[in-house]
Design an enzyme around this catalytic site. Structure first.
Site, PDB file in Angstrom:
ATOM      1  N   ASP A  21     -47.709 -81.998   0.237  1.00  0.00           N
ATOM      2  CA  ASP A  21     -47.708 -82.185  -1.049  1.00  0.00           C
ATOM      3  C   ASP A  21     -46.291 -81.239  -1.706  1.00  0.00           C
ATOM      4  O   ASP A  21     -45.429 -81.667  -2.480  1.00  0.00           O
ATOM      5  CB  ASP A  21     -48.908 -81.616  -1.961  1.00  0.00           C
ATOM      6  N   ASP A  51     -52.253 -84.822   8.287  1.00  0.00           N
ATOM      7  CA  ASP A  51     -51.342 -83.873   8.069  1.00  0.00           C
ATOM      8  C   ASP A  51     -51.983 -82.740   8.734  1.00  0.00           C
ATOM      9  O   ASP A  51     -51.236 -81.969   9.604  1.00  0.00           O
ATOM     10  CB  ASP A  51     -51.208 -83.558   6.636  1.00  0.00           C
TER      11      ASP A  51
END
Length: 382
Positions: free
Chosen positions: A173, A38
């Site tokens: 998330d 990420d």
């Protein structure tokens, strides 16, 4: 999503504040594959799950706001015009941070009361923090008709974590928790923040998490070290992030980086490719292929990126010995937390028993197992 949890949160709210709340469910998340990609502008493959945070929220007429964390048996009262972070590690920073970031966008939030409780196991790496932030921003958006888009809401949640909690997290998330889709995983491009949902037909298989119930203290410094190693190699290659590099690009600078950093960069490049191969495998309904990519991911995390630990490696090796497990790997930042396992439903109970005993014998502590389903993202509970 637990009906009992919803009932408990609603009942507590009504008893305490004598009004009917809006109920929000915000899920935790897993990541099927794509670890440490990420912050390299790469791809990840998360999904929202059926464990999360349930929140009850309504306007307050008392001249102040109140937040109650039922799990922690903790209540805090605050005023909206004097918000500042509490000491590091305080749960209320997630709530304060979201309110402050909404105010930074010149949106007006009035006093409110919120009660919440979750069933995400602590320290399991399923992102209870993003679920909490999303439940607060989603609830306030509904309550005060702020007209925020979901994209704006996850940006607020992320900035709350950066500025009030002090964790420089990526967007995965919050994205997975907000945009999750039942029975789907999201192939998310962390550069464009756009995702393609992939429906997964698990056939006779299911996802199972095994929590090591350990968290080694290495994690923060190791994360920073790996992040700067990746940035250093990107700089050498003259690119924005490792997402833009191929293995042959990396070969060109092999003599300019340490062998350890070469392996870390190689892992990120290969892991990014694995998420693309995983998307293909899911499209083709090929769970065996998906499983083998998951095993490869763990191999790389353990041997190249070096963010695993004895407990995680032990659990993955136990899975490899069992022909009913198609794939297993550590999930999350590393040095503890969970493994994610793709296992035949019919064999899950037997495997759980066996692995729990072996783990206890080896480490003299217990592991915990959870079966999970892929669920909708943050939403109002009708």
């Amino acid at each position: 999503m637990s009906a009992l949890l919803i009932k408990e949160v609603k009942k507590t709210f009504i008893e305490k504040f004598k009004s009917q709340p809006i109920l929000i469910f915000s899920p935790g998340r897993i990541n099927i594959i794509g670890e440490h990609t990420d912050y390299n502008d790469g791809f990840v493959f998360p999904a929202a799950i059926d464990k999360g945070i349930t929140a009850a929220i309504q306007k307050s007429s008392s001249g102040k706001s109140t937040a109650i964390a039922l799990d922690l048996d903790s209540t805090i009262e605050f005023e909206l015009d004097t918000l500042k972070p509490s000491k590091r590690g305080s749960w209320e920073n997630y709530v304060f941070g979201v309110v402050a970031e909404i105010q930074n966008r010149n949106k007006v939030v009035g006093d409110f009361n919120i009660v919440f409780k979750g069933n995400i196991p602590e320290g399991a790496g399923m992102s209870s923090s993003a679920a909490l932030e999303n439940s607060v921003v989603f609830g306030l958006n509904e309550l005060f008709e702020l007209e925020l888009t979901k994209e704006e809401m996850i940006s607020i949640s992320q900035k709350a974590e950066h500025n009030y909690v002090g964790v420089n997290c990526g967007i995965m998330d919050q994205y997975a928790s907000m945009f999750g889709k039942k029975n789907h995983a999201l192939h998310l491009d962390c550069r464009t923040i756009e995702a393609k949902p992939y429906k997964i037909d698990f056939k006779g298989y299911q996802l199972m998490l095994i929590n090591t119930n350990v968290k080694h203290s290495l994690s923060d410094s190791a994360y920073n070290d790996r992040r700067s190693a990746c940035e250093g190699v990107s700089k050498l290659l003259g690119i924005k992030a490792l997402r833009d590099a191929s293995e042959s690009d990396l070969e060109k600078v092999i003599d300019k980086v340490t062998p350890a950093n070469y392996q870390k960069a190689l892992f990120v490049i290969q892991e990014n490719l694995r998420t693309l191969k995983a998307a293909k495998a899911i499209e083709n309904n090929d769970l065996e292929r998906l499983g083998s990519l998951i095993y490869e991911s763990h191999q790389g995390l353990s041997n190249q990126y070096k963010v695993s630990c004895d407990e995680l490696d032990f659990l993955v090796n136990q899975a490899k010995k069992n022909k009913h497990v198609l794939g297993a790997r550590m999930m999350g930042g590393g040095f503890g937390g969970c493994t994610i396992n793709l296992i035949a439903k019919s064999e899950a109970k037997v495997f759980t028993k066996k692995v729990s005993k072996a783990y206890k014998d080896k480490f003299n502590k217990s592991c915990s197992t959870y079966f999970i389903k892929l669920e909708e993202g943050t939403h109002i509970v009708r």
